[in-house]
Design a protein around this motif. Structure first.
Motif, short mmCIF file in Angstrom:
data_model
loop_
_atom_site.label_atom_id
_atom_site.label_comp_id
_atom_site.label_asym_id
_atom_site.label_seq_id
_atom_site.Cartn_x
_atom_site.Cartn_y
_atom_site.Cartn_z
N VAL A 222 0.84 -1.20 0.00
CA VAL A 222 0.00 0.00 0.00
C VAL A 222 0.88 1.26 0.00
CG1 VAL A 222 -1.95 1.16 1.10
CG2 VAL A 222 -1.63 -1.31 1.43
N VAL A 223 0.67 2.11 -1.01
CA VAL A 223 1.38 3.39 -1.09
C VAL A 223 0.56 4.43 -0.34
CG1 VAL A 223 2.18 5.23 -2.64
CG2 VAL A 223 2.40 2.82 -3.33
N HIS B 263 2.26 7.62 0.84
CA HIS B 263 2.91 8.93 0.77
C HIS B 263 3.58 9.10 -0.58
CE1 HIS B 263 2.47 8.22 5.07
NE2 HIS B 263 2.63 9.51 5.28
N HIS B 264 3.81 10.38 -0.98
CA HIS B 264 4.44 10.59 -2.28
C HIS B 264 5.73 11.40 -2.18
CE1 HIS B 264 3.17 14.81 -2.82
NE2 HIS B 264 2.03 14.46 -2.29
N ARG B 265 6.28 11.45 -0.97
CA ARG B 265 7.52 12.24 -0.81
C ARG B 265 8.27 11.75 0.41
NH1 ARG B 265 5.32 17.64 -1.14
NH2 ARG B 265 5.03 17.50 1.10
N LEU B 266 9.58 11.90 0.38
CA LEU B 266 10.39 11.61 1.56
C LEU B 266 10.93 12.93 2.10
CD1 LEU B 266 12.51 8.63 0.23
CD2 LEU B 266 10.54 8.51 1.77
N ALA C 196 13.95 12.51 -3.83
CA ALA C 196 13.11 12.35 -2.63
C ALA C 196 11.77 13.06 -2.73
CB ALA C 196 13.87 12.82 -1.39
N LYS C 197 11.72 14.11 -3.54
CA LYS C 197 10.49 14.92 -3.58
C LYS C 197 9.42 14.35 -4.48
CE LYS C 197 12.52 19.15 -2.02
NZ LYS C 197 13.49 20.09 -2.51
N GLU C 198 9.69 13.27 -5.17
CA GLU C 198 8.68 12.80 -6.12
C GLU C 198 8.60 11.28 -6.17
OE1 GLU C 198 11.45 12.99 -10.09
OE2 GLU C 198 10.07 14.68 -9.81
N MET C 199 8.54 10.66 -4.98
CA MET C 199 8.54 9.21 -4.95
C MET C 199 7.31 8.64 -4.26
SD MET C 199 12.47 8.28 -4.48
CE MET C 199 12.54 8.54 -2.74
N ALA C 200 6.80 7.55 -4.82
CA ALA C 200 5.71 6.83 -4.17
C ALA C 200 6.32 5.92 -3.10
CB ALA C 200 4.94 6.00 -5.19
N VAL C 201 5.77 5.99 -1.89
CA VAL C 201 6.35 5.28 -0.75
C VAL C 201 5.35 4.24 -0.23
CG1 VAL C 201 7.54 5.50 1.44
CG2 VAL C 201 7.50 7.44 -0.15
N VAL C 202 5.79 2.98 -0.21
CA VAL C 202 4.97 1.90 0.35
C VAL C 202 5.28 1.80 1.83
CG1 VAL C 202 4.51 -0.59 0.34
CG2 VAL C 202 4.95 0.61 -1.81
N LEU D 48 9.38 1.25 1.70
CA LEU D 48 9.93 0.89 0.39
C LEU D 48 9.55 1.96 -0.61
CD1 LEU D 48 8.89 -2.89 0.33
CD2 LEU D 48 11.20 -1.98 0.69
N VAL D 49 10.51 2.37 -1.39
CA VAL D 49 10.26 3.35 -2.44
C VAL D 49 9.94 2.59 -3.72
CG1 VAL D 49 11.45 5.02 -3.89
CG2 VAL D 49 11.74 5.10 -1.41
N VAL D 50 8.92 3.03 -4.45
CA VAL D 50 8.68 2.46 -5.78
C VAL D 50 9.73 3.08 -6.71
CG1 VAL D 50 7.03 2.18 -7.66
CG2 VAL D 50 6.23 2.24 -5.29
N ARG D 51 10.51 2.24 -7.39
CA ARG D 51 11.70 2.73 -8.12
C ARG D 51 11.38 3.92 -9.03
NH1 ARG D 51 11.78 -2.80 -11.40
NH2 ARG D 51 9.78 -2.49 -12.40
N VAL E 129 8.24 5.04 -11.38
CA VAL E 129 7.26 6.01 -10.87
C VAL E 129 7.97 7.25 -10.35
CG1 VAL E 129 5.55 6.46 -9.07
CG2 VAL E 129 5.52 4.26 -10.29
N TRP F 190 6.57 10.94 -8.86
CA TRP F 190 5.32 11.57 -8.50
C TRP F 190 5.26 12.99 -9.05
CZ3 TRP F 190 1.70 8.52 -6.48
CH2 TRP F 190 0.49 9.14 -6.16
#
Lengths: 512, 512
Positions: free
Chosen positions: A97-98, A100-103, B92-98, B122-125, B157, B159
């Motif tokens: 399950v995703v 968040h969209h940022r770190l 980091a600013k545009e990643m989908a995070v599981v 986990l980051v979606v690559r 992906v 974001w």
């Protein structure tokens, strides 16, 4: 199974430890490896090359059936997924399950940025019925738009707790076909067409005999009205479900609103199907065709069908050997086999010829050709068929052949290897299905001492709680119901589980 | 650009609204559509068919260079990603995070199960340098293992906040090559090899002329030492970066510990590269070759190169028309073009022939052949070339040809269409690069009134704060630095931005 007194190329034999042997084939054959990412594997060039072959050949069959490839999103909004109740129940427990969209670095530690929390979480697709259903609802208006048949090649994720390379990984690669039809008859016809396509693909391209049949209702795809499978028997006698085809009724169409106007102007829900095969098939190929020296790759799916190993001695003769090998490779590349150009590799890697030979044995290249100075002088080649590596004396069964004879017969030889692998697996399958068991005690006894194989029994096709009870009892014996073979003999007696009049036959076995 | 007094097939022309025209080509040509999932598109059969062609042809080039395909995990643990500081900052600013692996109904609402929270997100690559670097660190031990060259075809992906179909979507499909080398020289050679492969692919397969050059340091891939791109000019004069190749130095090797023992027994870090092209290229093809009637698809990447439209009248003559068309299709299927069998479709869909013709015009099938009863009687076919749809009088430029002549010339005609599309785009590109601008005022003036095109100017290749200032000023003018062309003339004057002695030439333009 094994020839005595041979030191095999793998550190463990099938007989000694089948599970360890399976892992050894994969690692020693450079097929795949653990990635360091939970449940996900890295598919290495030889393993991925086999997948590319499977893709190419399966894709040709899918296109020949008039199904068109598309690509749909990796992410499925929760709201899409929730609409089909059985479906979501079946998958909710194993989904990535995703959220968040940022770190962002917080207290010096990189983590999901709370300000980037999604309003609606996204599920990483475990299968795409829901998101493809949404598209179909846009594409289907009239009966003229049906049947609508699409396929996609994609990665999917199911959060598996216990993973095994190729057989059960959190992420895997597959194709999923999705079709919509005017009525049940047409949808069921498509379900059976896809099943037959898979059965024939397994037998022909993979040289892997399978039993096609219907899964019991408890084993259906979540939300399906009927699920069919092909089941292959591994060399340890366990069953591997190697492909499935589902008739979905109108449930998914109702959830996604796939409606059409029929010839009378009435709105109707479409009947849908889905069907899929995956990288799991490679696990099946390994466990059906592998031996104690590694994989034996069926020629139709082998990335290289013939590998030429020059035997070099770091002396002036080497140049002539390499030139002879290059000429041989060129001639073989002009040969057609299985209606494609023969795939030949001249292996020039700077390692010792014997190591090279054994690396190709472990990978399962169908034919390995060794060429040394003496072969060049005599116009010969030394040919090793991977399907019969040893002679009866336990020596490597290399055969010296005139080069031109080998080239002239190369296509026939590859076809013979494909046929031999299939025939071997087919006799093993047939020898290991018992059909004479008529009571539960005999059923349990049939599996005692880890005796390999399956038992096909008559049953009354119980449903609901009665089926639950059957499966509960089987689970206690570490057994499962596989499928009810389409081509089984008719039932004539009583149900082995319930004592009622039997209506059909079902396969019982241990499974992956 | 447009011929007056023609009612074109699209609802909007390029001249009137280029952005709306782009969307119209995509929707009217059934290339792709919005999916309902944020930032993700559905690629429809015609669009995906073009991608399959691109994949096949690019994959052949990649394999010909000795690069092997693999598959690496979709998910990247945060810890892998964090090791390269510039890299993580860039993405980091545009990643989908599981963050969770299960759903659960809480208060009747399905949501991520708090008990399934991952210890490590986990980051979606968004790209795979980090996870492939981990694998390379296992695979590389000695200088003999280098160069190590792998590629993967995958989804990634990023974001994106503002998305446009094909050009910038949250999920997109691509290939990413990753290589490791003994030293900088060998890695830089590979970087340039990949760049040249992309340049030649764009020019040849896509018929899309490009400028290959180095990106300014602020535009480098996060963590790269040098980034090169191919830049294509769209019909509105904007630049599209259509492929990139990066020399990564030893930064990623140090982060992932890709070390080898050199011939002297010393441990060394490998030098790595990466290079990629994506579904974005399809956006480029649309904006380079499309016209006011839709896409004009270059024959090399057209899923169907010739589409046969039978003109049926619901009368007994229809059977003869269909038989004639089937014979024509068979003969064309035996023709070889661009070293493959010609791809021909006999369109039997039950819709009116005129609608069918226009649907193929909008999709951009290179040749549309219409066959009616009169053609059958005369042994003719009516041929429409998509690259020259109208004659000077503004009428459809269909040409009646004897069937056998058409078949005999089909391969030549397709080659001519491919060449014509390239030549048209090439003259447009050349006509729209100005090289005579030597001061900032003239640079601004060159773009006034939305004049299309690029300006190539001399510059001193400023770095750090000086480069920031240049880019800040350009941003104010809605301009960007594209690349410094490899084949540009040498600099002879002063830097247009800083007044220092110029060292090379750089392209300035608006961009996608």
């Amino acid at each position: 199974m094994s020839i005595p007194n041979i030191k095999h190329a793998l550190p463990v034999t099938r007989q000694k430890d089948f599970a360890a042997w399976y892992q050894a084939v994969i690692s020693e054959g450079d097929l795949a490896e653990e990635s360091g990412v939970r449940g996900c594997m890295v598919i290495r060039p030889w393993g991925y090359g086999i997948w590319e072959r499977i893709q190419k050949l399966m894709d040709a069959r899918i296109k020949a059936a008039g199904v068109e490839n598309c690509y749909f999103p990796l992410f499925i909004p929760l709201s899409f997924f929730e609409k089909e109740a059985d479906h979501v129940d079946g998958f909710a427990k194993e989904m990535a399950v995703v959220t968040h969209h940022r770190l962002k670095a917080i207290d010096g530690k990189l983590q999901p940025d709370p300000d980037s929390k999604l309003e609606e979480p996204l599920v990483v697709r475990p299968t795409s019925e829901t998101v493809i259903g949404q598209a179909m609802s846009r594409w289907v208006q009239s009966w003229r738009d049906l049947p609508l048949t699409v396929n996609q090649w994609a990665n999917v994720v199911r959060w598996e707790m216990r993973t095994r390379m190729f057989l059960r990984t959190s992420e895997f690669l597959w194709q999923e076909g999705h079709t919509a039809h005017v009525d049940e008859a047409d949808a069921r016809k498509e379900t059976m067409r896809a099943l037959e396509m898979y059965r024939d693909f397994a037998e022909t391209e993979l040289a892997m005999p399978v039993i096609a049949g219907e899964k019991p209702e408890n084993e259906r795809f979540p939300g399906a009205v009927a699920t069919y499978s092909i089941e292959a028997m591994m060399q340890d006698g366990k069953a591997l479900q190697a492909g499935t085809s589902h008739y979905l009724g109108t449930g998914f169409a109702e959830a996604a609103n796939i409606r059409y106007q029929d010839a009378e102007g009435q709105q109707q829900f479409a009947h849908t199907t889905s069907w899929g095969t995956s990288t799991r098939m490679i696990g099946g190929v390994i466990m059906v065709h592998g031996d104690d020296d590694g994989l034996r790759c069926p020629p139709m799916i082998a990335p290289w069908q013939v590998v030429i190993v020059p035997m070099l001695r770091d002396n002036p003769e080497d140049e002539a050997v390499l030139a002879y090998c290059a000429e041989l490779a060129k001639a073989l590349g002009d040969v057609d086999v299985f209606r494609e150009p023969l795939r030949v590799l001249l292996d020039r890697k700077p390692i010792k010829a014997a190591n090279k030979r054994w690396s190709w044995v472990k990978k399962g290249a169908p034919i390995i050709v060794e060429v040394g100075g003496r072969d060049v002088a005599g116009g010969n080649v030394s040919v090793l068929r991977r399907d019969r590596l040893y002679n009866d004396a336990g020596k490597l069964a290399s055969e010296i052949l005139p080069k031109d004879d080998f080239i002239a017969r190369a296509a026939e030889t590859l076809k013979d290897i494909q046929a031999t692998l299939h025939a071997d697996a087919k006799s093993r399958l047939e020898a290991n299905i018992r059909r004479d068991v008529t009571d539960k005690a005999a059923l349990v006894a049939a599996f005692e001492g880890d005796k390999p194989g399956w038992v096909e029994v008559e049953w009354a096709r119980p449903s609901g709680a009665a089926l639950d009870a059957v499966e509960e009892w089987l689970k206690g014996e570490k057994l499962t119901l596989r499928n009810t073979p389409l081509d089984a003999a008719p039932a004539t007696g009583t149900c082995i589980f319930t004592g009622e009049t039997a209506v059909e036959r079902v396969i019982v076995g241990r499974s992956y």
